[in-house]
Design a protein around this motif. Structure first.
Motif, PDB file in Angstrom:
ATOM      1  N   ASP A 219       0.834  -1.201   0.000  1.00 34.19           N
ATOM      2  CA  ASP A 219       0.000   0.000   0.000  1.00 34.19           C
ATOM      3  C   ASP A 219       0.869   1.253   0.000  1.00 34.19           C
ATOM      4  N   ALA A 220       1.911   1.256   0.829  1.00 35.94           N
ATOM      5  CA  ALA A 220       2.801   2.418   0.897  1.00 35.94           C
ATOM      6  C   ALA A 220       3.502   2.630  -0.437  1.00 35.94           C
ATOM      7  N   GLN A 221       3.946   1.552  -1.076  1.00 40.30           N
ATOM      8  CA  GLN A 221       4.626   1.676  -2.368  1.00 40.30           C
ATOM      9  C   GLN A 221       3.658   2.185  -3.443  1.00 40.30           C
ATOM     10  N   GLN A 222       2.433   1.714  -3.411  1.00 42.05           N
ATOM     11  CA  GLN A 222       1.453   2.159  -4.394  1.00 42.05           C
ATOM     12  C   GLN A 222       1.143   3.644  -4.208  1.00 42.05           C
ATOM     13  N   GLN A 223       1.072   4.101  -2.955  1.00 42.17           N
ATOM     14  CA  GLN A 223       0.814   5.512  -2.699  1.00 42.17           C
ATOM     15  C   GLN A 223       1.986   6.361  -3.179  1.00 42.17           C
ATOM     16  N   GLN A 224       3.197   5.904  -2.927  1.00 45.52           N
ATOM     17  CA  GLN A 224       4.370   6.646  -3.381  1.00 45.52           C
ATOM     18  C   GLN A 224       4.391   6.692  -4.912  1.00 45.52           C
ATOM     19  N   TYR A 225       4.076   5.584  -5.534  1.00 46.39           N
ATOM     20  CA  TYR A 225       4.062   5.519  -6.993  1.00 46.39           C
ATOM     21  C   TYR A 225       3.014   6.479  -7.553  1.00 46.39           C
ATOM     22  N   ALA A 226       1.849   6.505  -6.926  1.00 48.27           N
ATOM     23  CA  ALA A 226       0.774   7.379  -7.391  1.00 48.27           C
ATOM     24  C   ALA A 226       1.179   8.842  -7.231  1.00 48.27           C
TER      25      ALA A 226
END
Length: 100
Positions: A38-45
């Motif tokens: 989830d944290a990686q997806q938020q950073q990517y977004a």
């Protein structure tokens, strides 16, 4: 015989405890991995550039001058007299020209 039952019972307790601990560790790891994902997806977004703004609408063509409208109407009248246009076609084109 009582020693055999005691040994089997001890083995069952140890195996049950090991299974419970293993399951708990697996769930905890899965939860941590989910949080990391989830944290990686938020950073990517957040790193993704915003969509470019839409292009401006094309400018409307300049309204034809009255002289050009008159010229177009004369052309239409000539086509109608030659029999190229029917009365209905002439009226439709005349309305289009006058509306512009």
């Amino acid at each position: 015989m009582p020693g055999l039952i005691r040994g089997v019972a001890r083995t069952a307790v140890v195996a049950g405890t090991a299974t419970a601990v293993s399951n708990r560790v697996s769930r905890r790891q899965a939860g941590r991995w989910a949080q990391q994902d989830d944290a990686q997806q938020q950073q990517y977004a957040q790193q993704q550039p915003a969509a470019p703004p839409p292009a401006p609408a094309p400018a409307a063509p300049a309204a034809p001058s009255m002289d050009s409208k008159i010229d177009q109407l004369k052309e239409l009248a000539g086509l109608k007299e030659q029999g190229v246009l029917t009365e209905a076609e002439f009226e439709a084109q005349k309305a289009r020209i006058l509306a512009s």
